[in-house]
Design a protein around this motif. Structure first.
Motif, mmCIF file in Angstrom:
data_model
loop_
_atom_site.group_PDB
_atom_site.id
_atom_site.type_symbol
_atom_site.label_atom_id
_atom_site.label_comp_id
_atom_site.label_asym_id
_atom_site.label_seq_id
_atom_site.Cartn_x
_atom_site.Cartn_y
_atom_site.Cartn_z
ATOM 1 N N GLY A 87 20.569 -40.904 94.460
ATOM 2 C CA GLY A 87 21.050 -40.089 95.566
ATOM 3 C C GLY A 87 21.918 -38.969 95.038
ATOM 4 O O GLY A 87 21.636 -38.389 93.998
ATOM 5 N N LYS A 88 22.993 -38.719 95.739
ATOM 6 C CA LYS A 88 23.865 -37.619 95.306
ATOM 7 C C LYS A 88 25.133 -38.182 94.696
ATOM 8 O O LYS A 88 26.176 -37.548 94.698
ATOM 9 N N PHE A 89 25.033 -39.383 94.147
ATOM 10 C CA PHE A 89 26.216 -40.087 93.677
ATOM 11 C C PHE A 89 27.073 -39.256 92.716
ATOM 12 O O PHE A 89 28.251 -39.022 92.962
ATOM 13 N N THR A 90 26.452 -38.791 91.632
ATOM 14 C CA THR A 90 27.275 -38.087 90.633
ATOM 15 C C THR A 90 27.770 -36.746 91.169
ATOM 16 O O THR A 90 28.883 -36.342 90.881
ATOM 17 N N GLU A 91 26.920 -36.072 91.981
ATOM 18 C CA GLU A 91 27.345 -34.805 92.587
ATOM 19 C C GLU A 91 28.605 -35.007 93.422
ATOM 20 O O GLU A 91 29.566 -34.250 93.329
ATOM 21 N N GLN A 92 28.563 -36.075 94.268
ATOM 22 C CA GLN A 92 29.706 -36.350 95.140
ATOM 23 C C GLN A 92 30.950 -36.695 94.330
ATOM 24 O O GLN A 92 32.035 -36.202 94.603
ATOM 25 N N MET A 93 30.744 -37.527 93.307
ATOM 26 C CA MET A 93 31.878 -37.891 92.462
ATOM 27 C C MET A 93 32.484 -36.633 91.845
ATOM 28 O O MET A 93 33.702 -36.483 91.786
ATOM 29 N N ALA A 94 31.629 -35.751 91.361
ATOM 30 C CA ALA A 94 32.132 -34.537 90.718
ATOM 31 C C ALA A 94 32.900 -33.676 91.708
ATOM 32 O O ALA A 94 33.913 -33.063 91.360
#
Ligand code: HEC
Ligand code: HEC
Length: 281
Positions: free
Chosen positions: A59-66
């Protein structure tokens, strides 16, 4: 889930056995450069298809974390401070020669790694920073992967954020590129894997709980913060990790082999903008 994992492992194991190198189903990747003894792999799926699968798995996991804040941003700030700090016998800072805000180094990192006549080999951003410290400042070299070393590398790279990678493999760089490529394709370790087998041929397939990545974006985001490390590290630290995963002895940082490998991998990212600090699982 566990069925999928087992199936994937069996698939990879069988495929290695049934389709050894030279089985005639591989096409050239189009860099006009094929070292002797290498048959290139054709990726099983396109980069676009890989990216679709990436979204489906993570999903957008790393994007969101960043977006919530990349811990490496603090390191970037430290890098800027270090850039302006006077050190060494010559009484200089990086800024003394390269501009208070690194103006003269804007876009430069996008051309690295590159051939250097003095080294008679491949220069990386990390290596060049230490060369400048030693030769231009009379300051001690920074230990690779130490906080100050990564911080300075991060700052210098950030001066090229948004600039498309544009490394050259022409002329004297070519044999080093070919050595990097040969390493990438060489089968090694107890499991008889090569980098290319996982990151070209089987990119987009699951291996245990991981989606194997296509190498198009392998070199554009380092240094990166990794959750698994709980720390920021370099592309070469990642090389060491992948070496260890397949039980191959890792190389020292900035060894000739790793610099050649970095050239090979960065060339695969030509045209992709630099984006540091990266954020990965
Ligand atoms: C006394 C002047 C001086 C200082 C201080 C200095 N450099 Fe340099 N730097 C140079 C010169 C001259 C070059 C040109 C390349 C060469 O001759 O290798 C260079 C090259 C570079 C390059 C590659 C530029 C290119 O176009 O390829 C980078 C990156 C760099 N320096 C970073 C740094 C950093 C980071 C510091 C501080 C740790 C630093 N330099 C300190 C003089 C300096
Ligand atoms: C057995 C399969 C396997 C082999 C062989 C392998 N890797 Fe990996 N590699 C992985 C997995 C799994 C990951 C983490 C998920 C991903 O990004 O693909 C990874 C991640 C990476 C990443 C980080 C990608 C990113 O987006 O940050 C790089 C760079 C990398 N590998 C380079 C290499 C190099 C160079 C070699 C050969 C020395 C190699 N790998 C060999 C499985 C492998």
């Amino acid at each position: 889930m566990s069925r999928l994992i087992t199936r994937t492992l069996i698939l990879v194991a069988c495929a290695c056995w049934v389709f050894p190198l030279g089985a005639g189903r591989y096409a050239l990747a189009g860099d006009g450069s094929t070292p002797p003894g290498i048959k290139e792999y054709k990726p099983n799926i396109s980069t676009q298809e890989y990216e679709k699968r990436y979204k489906a798995v993570y999903g957008k996991f790393t994007e969101q974390m960043a977006q919530e804040g990349n811990p490496a941003d603090f390191m970037l700030d430290d890098g800027k401070d270090l850039f302006g700090k006077v050190e060494g016998a010559a009484g200089k800072s990086c800024a003394s020669c390269h501009g208070a805000n690194g103006e003269k180094l804007k876009g430069v990192a996008a051309t690295y790694p590159k051939y250097d006549p003095e080294l008679k080999g491949i220069d990386t951003v990390a290596l060049q920073i230490n060369r400048c410290r030693k030769e231009q400042m009379g300051a001690p070299e920074l230990k690779y992967e130490s906080d100050p070393q990564l911080a300075l590398e991060l700052y210098v790279k950030s001066l090229s954020n948004g600039v498309p990678i544009n490394v050259s493999i022409a002329g004297p760089a070519k044999p080093f590129y070919e050595a990097g490529k040969a390493f990438y394709y060489k089968r090694y370790g107890q499991f008889n894997f090569s980098c290319a087998l996982c990151h070209v041929k089987y990119a987009g397939h699951m291996i245990r709980a991981n989606l194997l990545s296509n190498n198009r974006h392998h070199a554009d985001h380092w240094p990166s913060y990794r959750l698994k490390w709980g720390a920021t590290g370099s592309l070469q630290r990642r090389f060491r990790g992948c070496n260890k995963n397949v039980r191959q002895k890792p190389e020292p940082f900035q060894s000739e082999t790793y610099r050649n490998l970095e050239l090979y991998l960065t060339y695969q990212a030509n045209g992709v903008p630099i984006e540091v600090p990266g954020f990965r699982m």
